[in-house]
Design a protein around this motif. Structure first.
Motif, short mmCIF file in Angstrom:
data_model
loop_
_atom_site.label_atom_id
_atom_site.label_comp_id
_atom_site.label_asym_id
_atom_site.label_seq_id
_atom_site.Cartn_x
_atom_site.Cartn_y
_atom_site.Cartn_z
N LEU A 106 -35.71 29.63 21.90
CA LEU A 106 -36.38 28.36 22.22
C LEU A 106 -37.72 28.27 21.52
O LEU A 106 -38.09 27.23 20.96
CB LEU A 106 -36.57 28.25 23.74
CG LEU A 106 -35.28 28.14 24.57
CD1 LEU A 106 -35.63 28.13 26.05
CD2 LEU A 106 -34.49 26.89 24.20
N ARG A 107 -38.48 29.37 21.55
CA ARG A 107 -39.79 29.35 20.89
C ARG A 107 -39.62 29.22 19.38
O ARG A 107 -40.41 28.53 18.72
CB ARG A 107 -40.56 30.63 21.24
CG ARG A 107 -40.91 30.74 22.72
CD ARG A 107 -41.93 31.82 22.99
NE ARG A 107 -42.13 32.03 24.41
CZ ARG A 107 -42.85 31.24 25.20
NH1 ARG A 107 -43.44 30.18 24.68
NH2 ARG A 107 -42.99 31.52 26.47
N TRP A 108 -38.61 29.88 18.84
CA TRP A 108 -38.34 29.79 17.40
C TRP A 108 -38.08 28.35 16.99
O TRP A 108 -38.49 27.92 15.91
CB TRP A 108 -37.15 30.68 17.06
CG TRP A 108 -36.73 30.66 15.62
CD1 TRP A 108 -35.86 29.80 15.03
CD2 TRP A 108 -37.17 31.55 14.60
NE1 TRP A 108 -35.72 30.09 13.70
CE2 TRP A 108 -36.51 31.16 13.40
CE3 TRP A 108 -38.05 32.64 14.56
CZ2 TRP A 108 -36.71 31.84 12.19
CZ3 TRP A 108 -38.23 33.30 13.35
CH2 TRP A 108 -37.57 32.90 12.19
N ALA A 114 -43.83 24.47 28.43
CA ALA A 114 -43.44 24.22 29.82
C ALA A 114 -41.93 24.16 29.96
O ALA A 114 -41.37 24.65 30.95
CB ALA A 114 -44.08 22.93 30.32
N GLU A 115 -41.26 23.57 28.97
CA GLU A 115 -39.80 23.48 29.00
C GLU A 115 -39.17 24.86 28.81
O GLU A 115 -38.17 25.19 29.45
CB GLU A 115 -39.31 22.52 27.92
CG GLU A 115 -37.80 22.38 27.82
CD GLU A 115 -37.17 21.71 29.04
OE1 GLU A 115 -35.92 21.69 29.11
OE2 GLU A 115 -37.91 21.22 29.92
N VAL A 116 -39.80 25.67 27.94
CA VAL A 116 -39.32 27.04 27.75
C VAL A 116 -39.37 27.79 29.07
O VAL A 116 -38.40 28.44 29.47
CB VAL A 116 -40.16 27.78 26.69
CG1 VAL A 116 -39.82 29.27 26.67
CG2 VAL A 116 -39.93 27.17 25.31
N GLN A 117 -40.48 27.70 29.77
CA GLN A 117 -40.62 28.42 31.04
C GLN A 117 -39.60 27.94 32.06
O GLN A 117 -39.00 28.76 32.77
CB GLN A 117 -42.03 28.23 31.60
CG GLN A 117 -42.25 28.97 32.92
CD GLN A 117 -43.69 28.96 33.37
OE1 GLN A 117 -44.60 28.77 32.55
NE2 GLN A 117 -43.93 29.16 34.65
N VAL A 286 -29.63 31.48 18.47
CA VAL A 286 -28.57 30.55 18.83
C VAL A 286 -29.12 29.16 19.00
O VAL A 286 -30.26 28.96 19.42
CB VAL A 286 -27.86 31.00 20.12
CG1 VAL A 286 -27.01 32.21 19.87
CG2 VAL A 286 -28.87 31.29 21.24
N ARG A 287 -28.31 28.16 18.71
CA ARG A 287 -28.77 26.78 18.69
C ARG A 287 -28.03 25.99 19.76
O ARG A 287 -26.83 26.07 19.89
CB ARG A 287 -28.55 26.16 17.32
CG ARG A 287 -29.24 26.92 16.21
CD ARG A 287 -28.88 26.37 14.86
NE ARG A 287 -29.45 25.07 14.66
CZ ARG A 287 -29.21 24.32 13.59
NH1 ARG A 287 -28.42 24.76 12.64
NH2 ARG A 287 -29.75 23.12 13.47
N GLY A 288 -28.74 25.19 20.49
CA GLY A 288 -28.15 24.39 21.55
C GLY A 288 -28.38 22.93 21.32
O GLY A 288 -28.81 22.49 20.26
N SER A 289 -28.13 22.13 22.37
CA SER A 289 -28.23 20.69 22.25
C SER A 289 -29.66 20.21 22.31
O SER A 289 -30.00 19.15 21.80
CB SER A 289 -27.45 20.03 23.41
OG SER A 289 -28.08 20.32 24.63
#
Length: 291
Positions: A106-108, A114-117, A286-289
């Motif tokens: 996510l950070r990458w 805040a969304e990462v947390q 890994v990549r998500g939506s």
């Protein structure tokens, strides 16, 4: 209600160069496969039949020699958004804590802090890692490290989850329990799941459908519908129907495994790991939506 096609391989083949030889190694195909949206599909087959090669093609980690690969109606060219990959190899970063490992992708990708947390907190709780959030991989069992890898995939919110022998290093009892967690993850996210496994018990227990592949060059020789309810868990292994499914899978696989035994070691340097750098990158990023 008709099924919605989520991913498709049409007449796909894959050839690899062989060191010191002019002839190419015919590793896979031609293969036709349709994955329906929201289904749990497993692939079993003898060693060297091209199972991992097929997964790499679907993940966009390599390209087919011929044929087409599509995800959500678009040709796969590179790792598509919405696909998450978990490999058998321990892909945790030893210098990062559990929380930092899960947050890495996510950070990458520049997701807001805040969304990462929020996503990482959810994944840690869902995967039963709350008491280990500050631990390092060296302090965890193999099963716990795989939970971290799955959680790292989960936080990207993939719509298609590709699993390449994720529990291969675990004992049978732990595999069954991890299978229960995987089914819970599948139901919670409504993602489509494709699992590569050598364990017939795992395939028979987890799947809506199981594809059986032939000896190399790998092709599908049978598709087995399990008929399980969506709310299943590992208790299905004690039912007569489970025994019937397992017997049918082994009946097909035994013949193909015997064919492949004399050539089990031949050519695997070329086909066994088609693109190790890309696979390592996919495991870490890994990549998500993003939705």
């Amino acid at each position: 209600m008709s099924a919605v096609v989520h991913a498709r391989l049409q007449q796909v083949t894959r050839y690899f160069p062989q060191p010191g030889r002019k002839a190419l190694l015919h590793a896979l195909g031609p293969v036709d496969l349709t994955l329906n949206q929201g289904e749990f599909f497993s692939i079993v087959g003898p060693s060297g039949c091209g199972k991992s090669t097929l997964l790499d093609l679907l993940a966009g980690l390599s390209k087919p020699s011929s044929g087409s690969v599509e995800f959500e109606g678009r040709a796969v060219d590179g790792v598509p958004d919405g696909i998450g990959v978990v490999f058998q190899e321990d892909a945790t970063f030893p210098w990062l804590t559990v929380r930092e490992n899960i947050a890495f992708g996510l950070r990458w990708n520049g997701v807001d802090g805040a969304e990462v947390q929020r996503r990482v907190d959810y994944a840690i709780g869902f995967m039963g890692l709350r008491d280990f959030a500050k631990a390092y991989p060296s302090q965890l069992s193999g099963g716990m490290r795989q939970r971290v890898c799955i959680a790292r995939t989960l936080v990207t919110r993939p719509r298609l989850i590709l699993l390449d022998e994720p529990f291969g290093a675990l004992d049978q009892q732990t595999r069954l329990l991890m299978g229960d967690e995987l089914l819970r993850l599948w139901r919670e996210t409504s993602a489509t799941v494709l699992l590569i496994t050598h364990a017939l018990v795992e395939a028979a227990m987890l799947s809506d459908r199981v594809g059986v592949m032939s000896a190399r060059p790998g092709m599908f020789i049978d598709f087995v519908e399990t008929g399980w309810e969506r709310e299943r868990d590992s208790r299905v292994v004690s039912t007569p129907h489970f025994g019937e499914i397992n017997a049918r899978l082994w009946d097909k696989l035994r013949i193909e495994s015997m064919k492949s035994m004399p050539a089990a070691d031949a050519g695997m340097g070329a086909a066994g790991n088609s693109n190790p750098e890309a696979r390592a990158h996919a495991a870490g990023h890994v990549r998500g939506s993003g939705n």
